[in-house]
Design an enzyme around this catalytic site. Structure first.
Site, PDB file in Angstrom:
ATOM      1  N   SER A 555      11.830   8.210  -3.326  1.00  0.00           N
ATOM      2  CA  SER A 555      12.004   8.897  -2.011  1.00  0.00           C
ATOM      3  C   SER A 555      13.281   9.577  -1.864  1.00  0.00           C
ATOM      4  O   SER A 555      13.709  10.275  -2.683  1.00  0.00           O
ATOM      5  CB  SER A 555      11.631   8.168  -0.654  1.00  0.00           C
ATOM      6  OG  SER A 555      11.400   8.884   0.392  1.00  0.00           O
ATOM      7  N   ASP A 641       0.821  12.923  -0.214  1.00  0.00           N
ATOM      8  CA  ASP A 641       2.005  12.333   0.575  1.00  0.00           C
ATOM      9  C   ASP A 641       2.679  13.270   1.716  1.00  0.00           C
ATOM     10  O   ASP A 641       2.744  14.384   1.361  1.00  0.00           O
ATOM     11  CB  ASP A 641       3.140  12.055  -0.457  1.00  0.00           C
ATOM     12  CG  ASP A 641       4.329  11.584  -0.023  1.00  0.00           C
ATOM     13  OD1 ASP A 641       4.571  11.601   1.084  1.00  0.00           O
ATOM     14  OD2 ASP A 641       5.116  10.981  -0.866  1.00  0.00           O
ATOM     15  N   HIS A 675       2.355   8.479   0.461  1.00  0.00           N
ATOM     16  CA  HIS A 675       3.988   8.177   0.311  1.00  0.00           C
ATOM     17  C   HIS A 675       3.950   6.836  -0.591  1.00  0.00           C
ATOM     18  O   HIS A 675       5.052   6.616  -1.361  1.00  0.00           O
ATOM     19  CB  HIS A 675       4.781   8.089   1.081  1.00  0.00           C
ATOM     20  CG  HIS A 675       6.110   8.274   0.997  1.00  0.00           C
ATOM     21  ND1 HIS A 675       6.781   9.369   0.404  1.00  0.00           N
ATOM     22  CD2 HIS A 675       7.246   7.441   1.395  1.00  0.00           C
ATOM     23  CE1 HIS A 675       8.057   9.290   0.236  1.00  0.00           C
ATOM     24  NE2 HIS A 675       8.484   7.877   0.907  1.00  0.00           N
TER      25      HIS A 675
END
Length: 704
Positions: A555, A641, A675
């Site tokens: 991320s 995501d 995600h």
């Protein structure tokens, strides 16, 4: 191997801001419904599968090791709420768990958790949620809420079958087992009950910002729900929850640097919320409710008197300004106060000192507020948390403890005596001896002289007289701290002779608010140079070598990976970037995208500020790819995501392959996931096994 990598065609588009021009050859990949985009992503998946085919046996071996070290049929320690003990149960062969409860037995110690048999069901057990049944027939499954009403009669639960974090909520009558007609579609995480008649929940706007709190009356259609609060300022998110005392509802409104709390008495759920302290830019606060000597108080964690926060209190009936609260936990330069939890007879404070999260307990009595007493432990690196305590009047607290080498432990802590009772320790089937591993801290010196902590863990019998293969992990954003934790997956890495290290770089929260501030906005590059300084220290001190070091981040940590790949490609043999935020400038220039406007207080606002634009452009991983040799790179992403769009790593890998003069670049896209990646524990274990197989292969092999 003759497999040729996919070549993404170039369809140039031009971005113009502040008189600057950037030609983007791969922005066309943003159209996730385009047959050309999907064909390219599938081709990348096929190429990655072919290039990693030689890792299949190692992946399978690691998967079996993980599986053998997890107690597949297991359960959590029951937690009391109301007249029931609630717990989770897992079964061998099942991807998901069961949520269960049993009534509190009459005549027993009402706060002593019952022992639940591992096989079979205890008397009176009720399965209130079977996640396996809900997931059946779906490639992806996630739960967003599982909340029982105050009386224990109703369960509100929400599910997501796509990975886009939009949930559908249903209500089950736990007395009859039947679903009510109520259906709430397109909601955000969570559901807060008031009595048995009302549920408060939140929804998101088109940019995936939770902006509205709703009140739903059980038995009515969603179309009749009332929006009780809407936040128009795109910098702010909203949330809803209740006090442990069950007396108040709180709406939290927060940006990255400013917050505001709104309150409503729970016995008046159809009333109007009111602001406690109006928002002031740069001031953050959080509120809990306490009753001391019969009087109601707000207990407030705030930064109105200093960046590292303090805790104060004021009467609910005579509310003082934040700067004039009576102080319970003062501001200190070396302690970052993170919050408090209040109970009928005690207050628990959480804070961070010397990079380690800590907890302290204050007993309450007729004499008023007392003093905090810190819970102490023996290891150098550990994580402690006081949580899972929903009952207001409980005389015991659940305390969890874990370290890099100590499997997770859960204790009952008797506040009046200070006695600990071990309720459960994470079992590692097949045997595990923590004496066979060591964890300790090293330090690296950054370019500006700042000392950067490094956590290191490996087998105790590892030969430290020579450099060893090493995985260096980093994150460094949002004031998030990478705290010590135990991982059975990591054992497969260390048992193959690798060192696991964490670079606690600026931008994280390990060393206080200043640590965070020095790694964001126009100081963001400190995050990257800190990570490089850690790598340099590990190399200079003979812990590892560039030929045997792999870097990993996900991320925002994936952006860190992309930045160091550009800035210091010679320090690493390979880099793994998971759902990586590697095209930040393009994304932050699109206010319509999920999270963008709220992120301006983290990264800066390049849309309106040319200085921020130039600064972000100078470190954006995608925009700074150059014709030079890179480490081998594996990027992992998910098509659905909503936090970091798949297009960022897709564009990045395409540009690396077209531009770099050396390095192997792989992209793996989960076509039905979000995600957090794939769902289901077995799929997650297999994905983790694949990632570690790739890392181990790169760190222990010099073949290009």
């Amino acid at each position: 191997m003759t497999t040729q990598p996919p070549v993404a065609p170039k369809h140039p588009t031009t971005r113009q801001f502040h008189g600057r021009t950037f030609v983007d050859n791969y922005e066309w990949l943003r159209d996730k419904k385009s047959p050309e985009t999907l064909a390219y992503l599938n081709a990348e998946n096929d190429y990655t599968a072919a290039k990693t085919a030689h890792l299949e046996q190692m992946t399978e071996n690691i998967f079996q090791e993980i599986k053998s070290r997890v107690k597949e049929t297991d359960m959590s320690v029951p937690t009391r709420r109301g007249g029931y003990w609630y717990y989770g149960r897992s079964e061998e062969g099942k991807n998901y768990g069961y949520s269960c409860r049993i009534p509190v037995a009459e005549g027993s110690d009402p706060w002593a958790a019952p022992t639940i048999p591992e096989e079979g069901s205890p008397a009176g057990e009720q399965i209130i949620l079977d996640a396996n049944a809900l997931a059946e027939g779906h490639e992806f499954f996630s739960i967003g809420a599982a909340s029982v009403s105050d009386s224990g009669r109703y369960l509100a639960y929400s599910v997501d079958y796509a990975g886009d974090e939009r949930f559908s909520l249903s209500i089950r009558d736990l007395e009859t087992g039947q679903l009510l007609e109520d259906r709430l579609e397109g909601i955000f995480y969570g559901a807060t009950w008031v009595g048995d008649s009302f549920i408060f929940y939140s929804t998101v706007d088109d940019a995936w910002r939770p902006d509205t709190v709703w009140r739903h009356k059980v038995g009515t259609p969603q179309s009749a729900d009332v929006a009780v609060f809407r936040e128009e300022d795109q910098h702010f998110n909203v949330s809803i929850g209740g006090s442990r005392s069950d007396k108040y509802l709180f709406i939290g409104v927060g940006s990255k640097i400013t917050s505001e709390m709104w309150v409503l008495e729970q016995d008046n759920p159809e009333g109007e919320f009111r602001s406690l302290w109006e928002r002031k830019t740069g001031v953050e606060y959080d509120v809990d409710h306490a009753v001391v000597a019969g009087r109601d108080y707000w207990v407030v964690t705030h930064n109105a008197t200093g960046p590292n926060f303090e805790v104060g209190y004021t009467g609910v009936d005579k509310q003082a300004p934040l700067t004039q609260l009576e102080v319970l936990l003062p501001h200190r330069d070396n302690v970052r106060v993170e919050g408090v939890d209040t109970y009928r007879d005690q207050i628990v404070a959480s804070y961070r000192r010397d990079g380690i999260g800590r907890a302290a307990v204050m007993r309450l009595g007729d004499a008023g507020f007392g003093e905090f007493s810190e819970l102490t432990f023996n290891e150098e690196l550990y994580s402690v948390a006081v949580g899972g305590n929903p009952e207001w009047d409980a005389p015991v607290l659940r305390v969890s403890y874990v370290s890099y080498i100590q499997p997770a432990q859960l204790f009952d802590y008797r506040v009046d005596t200070g006695a600990y009772t071990l309720l459960k320790e994470q079992e590692v089937p097949g045997g595990y001896d923590k004496e066979e591993y060591v964890a300790y801290r090293l330090w690296a010196t950054a370019a500006d002289g700042t000392e950067i902590p490094i956590s290191v863990v490996h087998r105790a019998d590892l030969d430290r007289t020579r450099p060893q293969p090493l995985l260096l992990y980093g994150y460094g954003s949002y004031e998030s701290s990478m705290d010590p934790g135990f991982s059975v997956t990591r054992l497969s890495l260390m048992d193959r002779g690798m060192i696991y290290a964490v670079a606690h770089v600026r931008g994280g929260g390990e060393m206080g608010r200043k640590w965070y501030d020095e790694g964001k906005l126009l100081q963001k590059k400190n995050t990257f140079t800190d990570f490089i300084a850690v790598a340099d220290e590990l190399i200079a001190s003979g812990v590892s070598t560039p030929e045997h070091m792999v870097a990993e981040g996900g991320s925002a940590g994936g952006m860190l990976m992309g930045a160091v790949a550009n800035m210091a490609p010679d320090r690493f043999r390979a880099i793994q970037a998971v759902v990586p935020f590697v095209d930040p400038l393009t994304s932050i220039l699109m206010p319509e995208l999920p999270l963008t406007v709220t992120e301006w207080e983290e990264w800066g606002d390049p849309y309106h500020d040319s200085q921020v634009y130039d600064y972000m452009e100078s470190y954006s991983p995608y925009e700074n790819v150059e014709a030079k040799d890179y480490p081998d790179i594996l990027a992992i992403t998910s098509l659905n995501d909503t936090r970091v769009l798949y297009v960022e790593p897709a564009k990045w890998i395409a540009k690396l392959r077209a531009t770099a003069t050396g390095g192997e670049f792989l992209l793996k896209t989960e076509m039905v996931a979000g995600h957090g990646g794939v769902s289901g524990r077995y799929d997650k274990w297999r994905q983790g096994a694949f990632e570690y197989a790739w890392t181990i292969n790169k760190a222990t092999s010099l073949e290009r």
